[in-house]
Design a protein around this motif. Structure first.
Motif, PDB file in Angstrom:
ATOM      1  N   ASP A 160     -22.247 -19.804   8.096  1.00 35.80           N
ATOM      2  CA  ASP A 160     -20.961 -20.060   8.764  1.00 35.80           C
ATOM      3  C   ASP A 160     -20.863 -21.484   9.330  1.00 35.80           C
ATOM      4  O   ASP A 160     -19.773 -21.918   9.698  1.00 35.80           O
ATOM      5  CB  ASP A 160     -20.707 -19.027   9.882  1.00 35.80           C
ATOM      6  CG  ASP A 160     -21.772 -19.052  10.971  1.00 35.80           C
ATOM      7  OD1 ASP A 160     -22.840 -19.664  10.762  1.00 35.80           O
ATOM      8  OD2 ASP A 160     -21.538 -18.450  12.042  1.00 35.80           O
ATOM      9  N   GLN A 161     -21.981 -22.190   9.380  1.00 37.59           N
ATOM     10  CA  GLN A 161     -21.948 -23.554   9.917  1.00 37.59           C
ATOM     11  C   GLN A 161     -21.800 -24.615   8.823  1.00 37.59           C
ATOM     12  O   GLN A 161     -21.797 -25.813   9.105  1.00 37.59           O
ATOM     13  CB  GLN A 161     -23.225 -23.840  10.722  1.00 37.59           C
ATOM     14  CG  GLN A 161     -23.385 -22.935  11.932  1.00 37.59           C
ATOM     15  CD  GLN A 161     -22.253 -23.093  12.937  1.00 37.59           C
ATOM     16  OE1 GLN A 161     -21.933 -24.206  13.343  1.00 37.59           O
ATOM     17  NE2 GLN A 161     -21.628 -21.992  13.306  1.00 37.59           N
TER      18      GLN A 161
ATOM     19  N   MET B 109     -22.237 -10.373  10.909  1.00 33.42           N
ATOM     20  CA  MET B 109     -22.575  -9.874  12.240  1.00 33.42           C
ATOM     21  C   MET B 109     -22.228 -10.985  13.222  1.00 33.42           C
ATOM     22  O   MET B 109     -22.644 -12.128  13.034  1.00 33.42           O
ATOM     23  CB  MET B 109     -24.076  -9.556  12.279  1.00 33.42           C
ATOM     24  CG  MET B 109     -24.527  -8.879  13.540  1.00 33.42           C
ATOM     25  SD  MET B 109     -26.321  -8.543  13.537  1.00 33.42           S
ATOM     26  CE  MET B 109     -26.441  -7.129  12.452  1.00 33.42           C
TER      27      MET B 109
ATOM     28  N   ILE C  98     -25.883 -12.561   7.518  1.00 35.91           N
ATOM     29  CA  ILE C  98     -26.259 -11.170   7.777  1.00 35.91           C
ATOM     30  C   ILE C  98     -24.977 -10.418   8.124  1.00 35.91           C
ATOM     31  O   ILE C  98     -24.171 -10.885   8.936  1.00 35.91           O
ATOM     32  CB  ILE C  98     -27.273 -11.097   8.948  1.00 35.91           C
ATOM     33  CG1 ILE C  98     -28.573 -11.838   8.594  1.00 35.91           C
ATOM     34  CG2 ILE C  98     -27.549  -9.649   9.355  1.00 35.91           C
ATOM     35  CD1 ILE C  98     -29.384 -11.235   7.460  1.00 35.91           C
TER      36      ILE C  98
ATOM     37  N   GLY D  72     -26.992 -20.841   9.937  1.00 34.74           N
ATOM     38  CA  GLY D  72     -26.449 -19.828   9.050  1.00 34.74           C
ATOM     39  C   GLY D  72     -25.310 -20.410   8.221  1.00 34.74           C
ATOM     40  O   GLY D  72     -24.817 -21.515   8.500  1.00 34.74           O
TER      41      GLY D  72
ATOM     42  N   GLN E  25     -25.337 -21.312  20.884  1.00 33.62           N
ATOM     43  CA  GLN E  25     -24.519 -21.177  22.094  1.00 33.62           C
ATOM     44  C   GLN E  25     -25.029 -20.029  22.974  1.00 33.62           C
ATOM     45  O   GLN E  25     -25.356 -18.972  22.444  1.00 33.62           O
ATOM     46  CB  GLN E  25     -23.084 -20.842  21.710  1.00 33.62           C
ATOM     47  CG  GLN E  25     -22.382 -21.915  20.919  1.00 33.62           C
ATOM     48  CD  GLN E  25     -20.922 -21.549  20.741  1.00 33.62           C
ATOM     49  OE1 GLN E  25     -20.121 -21.712  21.659  1.00 33.62           O
ATOM     50  NE2 GLN E  25     -20.577 -21.036  19.578  1.00 33.62           N
TER      51      GLN E  25
ATOM     52  N   GLY F 289     -28.593 -16.194   4.926  1.00 35.18           N
ATOM     53  CA  GLY F 289     -27.588 -17.105   5.505  1.00 35.18           C
ATOM     54  C   GLY F 289     -26.386 -16.392   6.103  1.00 35.18           C
ATOM     55  O   GLY F 289     -25.700 -16.914   6.970  1.00 35.18           O
TER      56      GLY F 289
ATOM     57  N   TYR G  63     -14.563 -29.273  19.062  1.00 33.82           N
ATOM     58  CA  TYR G  63     -15.871 -28.600  19.002  1.00 33.82           C
ATOM     59  C   TYR G  63     -16.762 -29.145  17.865  1.00 33.82           C
ATOM     60  O   TYR G  63     -17.913 -29.531  18.091  1.00 33.82           O
ATOM     61  CB  TYR G  63     -15.594 -27.101  18.842  1.00 33.82           C
ATOM     62  CG  TYR G  63     -16.779 -26.177  18.682  1.00 33.82           C
ATOM     63  CD1 TYR G  63     -17.026 -25.170  19.612  1.00 33.82           C
ATOM     64  CD2 TYR G  63     -17.624 -26.261  17.577  1.00 33.82           C
ATOM     65  CE1 TYR G  63     -18.101 -24.295  19.470  1.00 33.82           C
ATOM     66  CE2 TYR G  63     -18.693 -25.405  17.430  1.00 33.82           C
ATOM     67  CZ  TYR G  63     -18.931 -24.421  18.368  1.00 33.82           C
ATOM     68  OH  TYR G  63     -19.992 -23.570  18.213  1.00 33.82           O
TER      69      TYR G  63
ATOM     70  N   GLN H 237     -20.386 -31.194  17.873  1.00 36.20           N
ATOM     71  CA  GLN H 237     -21.526 -30.728  17.074  1.00 36.20           C
ATOM     72  C   GLN H 237     -22.067 -31.859  16.187  1.00 36.20           C
ATOM     73  O   GLN H 237     -23.280 -32.009  16.034  1.00 36.20           O
ATOM     74  CB  GLN H 237     -21.128 -29.518  16.223  1.00 36.20           C
ATOM     75  CG  GLN H 237     -22.284 -28.968  15.395  1.00 36.20           C
ATOM     76  CD  GLN H 237     -22.048 -27.559  14.876  1.00 36.20           C
ATOM     77  OE1 GLN H 237     -21.125 -26.861  15.304  1.00 36.20           O
ATOM     78  NE2 GLN H 237     -22.876 -27.131  13.944  1.00 36.20           N
TER      79      GLN H 237
ATOM     80  N   ASP I  83     -24.107 -34.002  18.387  1.00 34.35           N
ATOM     81  CA  ASP I  83     -25.375 -33.313  18.677  1.00 34.35           C
ATOM     82  C   ASP I  83     -26.401 -33.635  17.595  1.00 34.35           C
ATOM     83  O   ASP I  83     -27.571 -33.869  17.865  1.00 34.35           O
ATOM     84  CB  ASP I  83     -25.213 -31.776  18.614  1.00 34.35           C
ATOM     85  CG  ASP I  83     -24.285 -31.184  19.654  1.00 34.35           C
ATOM     86  OD1 ASP I  83     -24.060 -31.816  20.694  1.00 34.35           O
ATOM     87  OD2 ASP I  83     -23.784 -30.055  19.403  1.00 34.35           O
TER      88      ASP I  83
HETATM   89  P1  TYM Z   1     -23.930 -19.867  17.175  1.00 38.65           P
HETATM   90  O1  TYM Z   1     -24.379 -19.909  18.587  1.00 38.65           O
HETATM   91  O2  TYM Z   1     -22.676 -19.144  16.864  1.00 38.65           O
HETATM   92  O3  TYM Z   1     -25.048 -19.218  16.261  1.00 38.65           O
HETATM   93  C1  TYM Z   1     -26.382 -19.671  16.250  1.00 38.65           C
HETATM   94  C2  TYM Z   1     -26.920 -19.650  14.820  1.00 38.65           C
HETATM   95  O4  TYM Z   1     -26.870 -18.331  14.279  1.00 38.65           O
HETATM   96  C3  TYM Z   1     -26.264 -18.374  12.994  1.00 38.65           C
HETATM   97  N1  TYM Z   1     -25.585 -17.083  12.746  1.00 38.65           N
HETATM   98  C4  TYM Z   1     -25.757 -16.331  11.646  1.00 38.65           C
HETATM   99  N2  TYM Z   1     -26.516 -16.515  10.549  1.00 38.65           N
HETATM  100  C5  TYM Z   1     -26.484 -15.548   9.606  1.00 38.65           C
HETATM  101  N3  TYM Z   1     -25.739 -14.416   9.706  1.00 38.65           N
HETATM  102  C6  TYM Z   1     -24.959 -14.195  10.793  1.00 38.65           C
HETATM  103  N4  TYM Z   1     -24.245 -13.076  10.891  1.00 38.65           N
HETATM  104  C7  TYM Z   1     -24.940 -15.177  11.822  1.00 38.65           C
HETATM  105  N5  TYM Z   1     -24.289 -15.286  13.008  1.00 38.65           N
HETATM  106  C8  TYM Z   1     -24.708 -16.469  13.557  1.00 38.65           C
HETATM  107  C9  TYM Z   1     -25.289 -19.523  13.073  1.00 38.65           C
HETATM  108  O5  TYM Z   1     -24.957 -19.985  11.789  1.00 38.65           O
HETATM  109  C10 TYM Z   1     -26.080 -20.523  13.879  1.00 38.65           C
HETATM  110  O6  TYM Z   1     -26.943 -21.271  13.052  1.00 38.65           O
HETATM  111  N6  TYM Z   1     -21.816 -24.273  16.331  1.00 38.65           N
HETATM  112  C11 TYM Z   1     -23.124 -23.630  16.477  1.00 38.65           C
HETATM  113  C12 TYM Z   1     -23.944 -24.163  17.641  1.00 38.65           C
HETATM  114  C13 TYM Z   1     -24.206 -25.632  17.562  1.00 38.65           C
HETATM  115  C14 TYM Z   1     -25.047 -26.293  16.612  1.00 38.65           C
HETATM  116  C15 TYM Z   1     -24.978 -27.682  16.978  1.00 38.65           C
HETATM  117  C16 TYM Z   1     -25.782 -25.864  15.524  1.00 38.65           C
HETATM  118  C17 TYM Z   1     -23.722 -26.582  18.407  1.00 38.65           C
HETATM  119  N7  TYM Z   1     -24.184 -27.828  18.047  1.00 38.65           N
HETATM  120  C18 TYM Z   1     -25.700 -28.633  16.219  1.00 38.65           C
HETATM  121  C19 TYM Z   1     -26.484 -26.821  14.796  1.00 38.65           C
HETATM  122  C20 TYM Z   1     -26.452 -28.194  15.145  1.00 38.65           C
HETATM  123  C21 TYM Z   1     -22.852 -22.156  16.720  1.00 38.65           C
HETATM  124  O7  TYM Z   1     -21.805 -21.766  17.075  1.00 38.65           O
HETATM  125  O8  TYM Z   1     -23.889 -21.350  16.599  1.00 38.65           O
END
Ligand code: TYM
Length: 363
Positions: A171-172, A218, A208, A169, A31, A206, A150, A154, A157
């Motif tokens: 969280d997904q 984070m 951080i 990461g 995003q 996966g 949402y 996804q 997508d």
């Molecule tokens: P978004 O934009 O929040 O984050 C992008 C990617 O960064 C990873 N991430 C982390 N990984 C490890 N430690 C952390 N602290 C951390 N913070 C963020 C997220 O897991 C992500 O991979 N919903 C998704 C965007 C999306 C998407 C999709 C992803 C929309 N459509 C289709 C994959 C496939 C998101 O909010 O990512």
């Protein structure tokens, strides 16, 4: 640090699916909700985008439609979308290999999402952790319906590209589970149309942690400025944040996420940026204090972010180049996504707009 992951894939091998056909696809999105990506984004997901582009056919996009599910400013969104594209290129996503595109420019995502929404229960959508967390602040009644749907957008997508892996990461993970459930539901209700994608989540990076609150991830929305390393921050500021990261009681540099979450998080970052193993780092810092350790890591961070930041700023100055990359990405993405959408529309019983164009063959 993340919960045990069946999807840890430190060594990438091309799956059998590649045999005979093109390279299997990978797909992921980010995003444009901040001026800069942060270390969680990079180490948790984006670095794997770069690695996977060698053996797979990559589709990477900027999820601007997801970004409007919460309050935002249109001018800022536009600017951040371009910044996101520049950052992806600066970190090594190769536009010759990868299709880099903006989600809203590929209408099949919204169209596919509608069909999947009609297969999703309201209760199922409301149970998603992210919706519960994000809607908790103002109360569910004031959250947008877009926030509720949402994860279904996804899922569209992802499924439209029939990817093998989705590098994200930890969280997904729940969103990927829903994606697989919806794919399975569609395939069994209609006909096999979607591939069930595998999440590609690295165990080491996966999740951080926040530098000030290392047991929390984070996060651009939740972390305080001192808890988050922005890739485009002034390098000296990032170094300062590392030096003031919380460490734990005791003085030993040891990887132990339970007892020493602060030091363990820093070891994870150190190891990921230098490709040195955690035991190797532990050994090097035996008998040394947190101060030395953080000072060295701060140097490593400066060396890493400085060229990245310079390259991003250079790319941002060339908007014609950026828009050409996004145009090419959009064309390739549209081709793949529209072919799958034609299959979907045909299966759900929609009359084809162009009756001459039959459904695409099922991969
Ligand atoms: P978004 O934009 O929040 O984050 C992008 C990617 O960064 C990873 N991430 C982390 N990984 C490890 N430690 C952390 N602290 C951390 N913070 C963020 C997220 O897991 C992500 O991979 N919903 C998704 C965007 C999306 C998407 C999709 C992803 C929309 N459509 C289709 C994959 C496939 C998101 O909010 O990512």
């Amino acid at each position: 640090m993340s919960s045990a992951s069946p999807t840890t894939q430190p060594e990438v091998s091309v799956p059998a699916a590649a045999a005979g056909g093109g390279r299997p696809r990978v797909l992921s999105g980010i995003q444009p909700t901040a001026d800069s990506f942060h270390f969680g984004n990079y180490l948790g997901a984006l670095r794997q985008w770069v690695d996977l582009q060698i053996d797979y056919q990559p589709f990477f996009f900027i999820a601007d439609m997801h970004a409007i599910t919460v309050d935002y400013d249109p001018l800022v969104l536009r600017e951040r979308t371009l910044r996101a594209a520049a950052q992806l290129l600066a970190m090594g996503v190769d536009p010759e290999r990868a299709s880099i595109f903006v989600q809203s420019q590929v209408p099949a995502h919204a169209q596919g999402a509608w069909v999947l929404q009609c297969l999703t229960g309201v209760g199922e959508a409301r149970r998603m952790t992210q919706f519960k967390d994000k809607s908790a602040k103002g109360g569910e009644g004031s959250a947008s319906v877009g926030l509720l749907t949402y994860p279904i957008l996804q899922a569209a997508d992802i499924l439209l590209y029939r990817p093998y892996y989705v590098p994200v990461g930890a969280d997904q993970r729940q969103h990927l589970e829903l994606t697989r459930d919806l794919a399975q539901r569609f395939n069994s209700r209609y006909k096999k149309t979607f591939r069930l994608p595998e999440p590609y989540i690295l165990k080491a990076t996966g999740k951080i942690g926040d530098l000030q609150e290392p047991t929390a991830k984070m996060s651009k929305s939740a972390s305080s400025p001192s808890g988050i390393i922005e890739m485009l921050d002034e390098p000296t500021l990032s170094a300062k944040k590392i030096r003031s990261a919380v460490t734990d009681s005791g003085s030993e540099i040891r990887f132990d996420p339970e007892e020493k979450p602060g030091v363990s998080n820093l070891l994870t970052i150190y190891s990921a940026l230098t490709q040195r193993s955690v035991p190797d780092l532990e050994e090097e810092y035996t008998g040394k204090g947190y101060g030395d350790f953080k000072k060295d890591l701060a140097e490593v961070v400066i060396d890493f972010v400085t060229p990245f930041r310079d390259r991003t700023l250079e790319l941002l100055a060339d908007q014609a180049y950026l828009s050409e990359i996004l145009r090419q990405g959009r064309e390739r993405a549209n081709e793949v996504a529209e072919a799958t959408l034609r299959d979907v529309y045909q299966r759900v019983g929609f009359v084809a707009a162009d009756l001459g164009k039959g459904p695409a063959s099922i991969g």
